[in-house]
Design an enzyme around this catalytic site. Structure first.
Site, PDB file in Angstrom:
ATOM      1  N   PHE A  12       0.858  -1.186   0.000  1.00 53.34           N
ATOM      2  CA  PHE A  12       0.000   0.000   0.000  1.00 53.34           C
ATOM      3  C   PHE A  12       0.889   1.229   0.000  1.00 53.34           C
ATOM      4  O   PHE A  12       1.670   1.439   0.926  1.00 53.34           O
ATOM      5  CB  PHE A  12      -0.935   0.037   1.213  1.00 53.34           C
ATOM      6  CG  PHE A  12      -1.843   1.236   1.176  1.00 53.34           C
ATOM      7  CD1 PHE A  12      -3.047   1.185   0.490  1.00 53.34           C
ATOM      8  CD2 PHE A  12      -1.474   2.432   1.779  1.00 53.34           C
ATOM      9  CE1 PHE A  12      -3.872   2.302   0.412  1.00 53.34           C
ATOM     10  CE2 PHE A  12      -2.297   3.555   1.705  1.00 53.34           C
ATOM     11  CZ  PHE A  12      -3.496   3.488   1.026  1.00 53.34           C
ATOM     12  N   ASP A  27       9.172   3.173   1.617  1.00 56.92           N
ATOM     13  CA  ASP A  27       7.968   3.889   2.041  1.00 56.92           C
ATOM     14  C   ASP A  27       7.770   3.661   3.542  1.00 56.92           C
ATOM     15  O   ASP A  27       7.295   2.611   3.963  1.00 56.92           O
ATOM     16  CB  ASP A  27       6.773   3.374   1.235  1.00 56.92           C
ATOM     17  CG  ASP A  27       5.452   3.999   1.669  1.00 56.92           C
ATOM     18  OD1 ASP A  27       5.401   4.615   2.748  1.00 56.92           O
ATOM     19  OD2 ASP A  27       4.466   3.853   0.921  1.00 56.92           O
ATOM     20  N   LYS A  68       2.018  10.425   8.505  1.00 57.93           N
ATOM     21  CA  LYS A  68       1.384   9.905   9.728  1.00 57.93           C
ATOM     22  C   LYS A  68       2.083  10.374  11.014  1.00 57.93           C
ATOM     23  O   LYS A  68       1.955  11.524  11.387  1.00 57.93           O
ATOM     24  CB  LYS A  68       1.308   8.379   9.652  1.00 57.93           C
ATOM     25  CG  LYS A  68       0.426   7.919   8.461  1.00 57.93           C
ATOM     26  CD  LYS A  68      -0.022   6.494   8.610  1.00 57.93           C
ATOM     27  CE  LYS A  68      -0.674   5.974   7.346  1.00 57.93           C
ATOM     28  NZ  LYS A  68      -2.113   6.228   7.283  1.00 57.93           N
ATOM     29  N   THR A  79       1.720  24.020  -4.513  1.00 56.17           N
ATOM     30  CA  THR A  79       1.359  25.312  -3.931  1.00 56.17           C
ATOM     31  C   THR A  79       1.914  25.495  -2.530  1.00 56.17           C
ATOM     32  O   THR A  79       2.522  26.508  -2.212  1.00 56.17           O
ATOM     33  CB  THR A  79      -0.176  25.455  -3.869  1.00 56.17           C
ATOM     34  OG1 THR A  79      -0.682  25.335  -5.191  1.00 56.17           O
ATOM     35  CG2 THR A  79      -0.571  26.809  -3.299  1.00 56.17           C
TER      36      THR A  79
END
Lengths: 345, 345
Positions: free
Chosen positions: A61, A170, A201, A225
């Site tokens: 994931f 990851d 997280k 941005t």
């Protein structure tokens, strides 16, 4: 370090860094784009939009935006109906537990999975879809807390280097201390750091850090941005301060050891209900014989004030806060024992 | 309304809603996935990962994560070296200015672009890559403040409905009041609201709102860790309160009219330096004869305390805050006149 908005955003932009780095090498070490590259990328066509790929693992994931979702395969509901692309996906080791009784089988499992990684990279490279990078979690969290050996990751890194692919670790779920080290991959004793490490997280803010080698050579290639959120950095700073002041990594290891030892005893007492106990620090999980039993256990634990989550098909995962102490572990174990007795009677 | 992390994230998840909605229709109005769909999506293959597409426009900017980047084609540096996929892209109207002197040409330009939209949808639908949605900005901001007529958008919506494609209006730059209406697409007098409207920037938080029709029928399909940020919602609440209390939309229209009228005079006085003046509210831009002249003007304005941006190849864009007042517009016009005189002498 680049800060981003969330974990998925961090993975997306980290992958872009990988692609830029790979093309930089392919061009012979420069970023002087040809007019053909410039024109074709605006049409989403090669050579400007090259058919590069990322190798990911089954059960992984990495997020829910388009690029990270291509690398994700843990739950169908996250992916169904969304278009995707053909990027290679290898099998992640599925170990037999307890590990110490299955050393040989599990090493063979590593061999098989790593052979598949090599084969897939060679196949895709040959078919004009070069593998620019490998993305993996140090523990496949959402996919079921699937663990692989330190040796697996060391060999994976070796393959990545040999094949000229970047290794992206990851650490969105694992980073920040819950495994007893600040980054889970520190457990692996890798020859060199991963090329990119993404986080979110527990880190309060999304982002990644990377080797200097993989840094974009020209500006404006990775930008958005807000590029993260300064307010969240202040929160992270406070978290890190407390983590150091209170020696929380040491506490995680201590409390994790208590929880793990207690769960080992419960697993031995209830072999029909619990199996495949595994974990690092307090990042611990254990399997039930089915999703139904698992959901039952999780619900009963909740009724007794213990909040656990399900993970994968039949796993229960423990994800206590970094401030979780040994006496909390004893409370969890006590309630867990009550639930197991209820189910056995 | 769903809140997200940023504009790109909002577009990504909005597109996922579109794909889910389109497949729901294709399946005959239900989401009872077949086992084949479930299994194949985990392998990134059809039918679970269907070859659906999104039509976007040349010169568009929708973000820098993978999915929104496929729909983006404003600047090569944002896209080069990143893999992409074959989704249809139509030409966005390129009007001749002043509009009132080129009515017929510009209407023909609308006709041509809309014919291309229809042709592309038919072509992709026929080739097994159905167009599930159309994504567009109401003003192509990053691409050069390219404007299209209200009629263009009304006809575009009509085509979308006829072809069964959703219309996604990306108001990330235009939303929040700078065009003199809260949403820029309110200027278009559309037959019905766009199916999805995405926002970010002036809205402090990313996100989108959508028709009830396009709402996912089952849970867990659009989700991420933070789903926006409650702290940013508090900031947005304060912004909206001031916007109402001080009638800022009305102020934007008033100040925008002053700025526009003054720029019209400057354009008439300096036809070799300025052309194609266009805008809504204070969301105004004007072209220079070249990027070089434009950069020169922008730099000279900055030296005089006026901060403008470049947009597209040769545009100067004005993006004052919502609190910008008519007397501020007069200051801008005064300094702008000084710069134009310097360049003319």
């Amino acid at each position: 370090v680049m800060t981003m908005m969330c974990g998925s955003c961090a993975n997306e932009h980290a992958l872009k860094l990988v692609f830029g780095w790979y093309r930089h090498k392919q061009r012979g070490g420069h970023d002087q784009f040809s007019q053909e590259e410039i024109d074709s990328c605006l049409q989403n066509k090669a050579p400007g939009s090259p058919p590069l790929t990322i190798l990911s693992f089954q059960g992984a994931f990495h997020g829910r935006t388009f690029g990270s979702l291509v690398c994700t395969s843990s739950k169908y509901i996250q992916k169904i109906d969304i278009p995707s692309i053909d990027w290679p996906r290898a099998r992640f080791p599925a170990y037999k537990y307890p590990l110490e009784e299955n050393l040989r089988e599990n090493q063979q499992e590593d061999d098989k999975c790593l052979a598949e990684v090599e084969e897939l990279i060679e196949k895709y490279n040959k078919n004009g879809k070069p593998v620019a990078g490998i993305i993996t979690e140090p523990i496949q969290a959402e996919g079921g807390d699937n663990q692989a050996s330190p040796e697996f990751f060391r060999r994976l890194q070796k393959i990545a280097k040999e094949k000229g692919a970047a290794l992206l670790m990851d650490e969105v779920q694992t980073g920040g201390g819950a495994t007893g080290k600040f980054w889970c991959h520190e457990h692996f004793d890798l020859e060199s750091p991963p090329d990119i490490v993404t986080f979110s997280k527990k880190m309060i803010i999304g982002g990644f850090y990377h080797s200097t080698d993989i840094m974009p050579k020209i500006p404006y290639r990775v930008l958005n941005t807000w590029m993260g959120d300064p307010g969240r950095l202040l929160l992270l700073e406070a978290v890190l301060k407390v983590l150091k002041r209170d020696n929380l990594l040491s506490l995680v290891r201590e409390s994790g050891a208590v929880l793990m030892e207690g769960l080992q005893q419960l697993q031995a007492q209830h072999p029909t209900l619990l199996s495949a106990l595994r974990g690092r620090g307090t990042f611990i999980s254990v399997n039930c014989p089915s999703a139904k039993v698992r959901d039952n256990v999780v619900t009963r634990l909740k009724m007794k004030g213990i909040h656990c989550g399900g993970c994968g098909e039949q796993g229960i995962r423990f994800r206590p806060a970094l401030t979780f102490q040994p006496h909390h572990a004893h409370i969890v174990l006590d309630r867990f024992q009550q639930v197991l007795r209820e189910l056995s009677s």
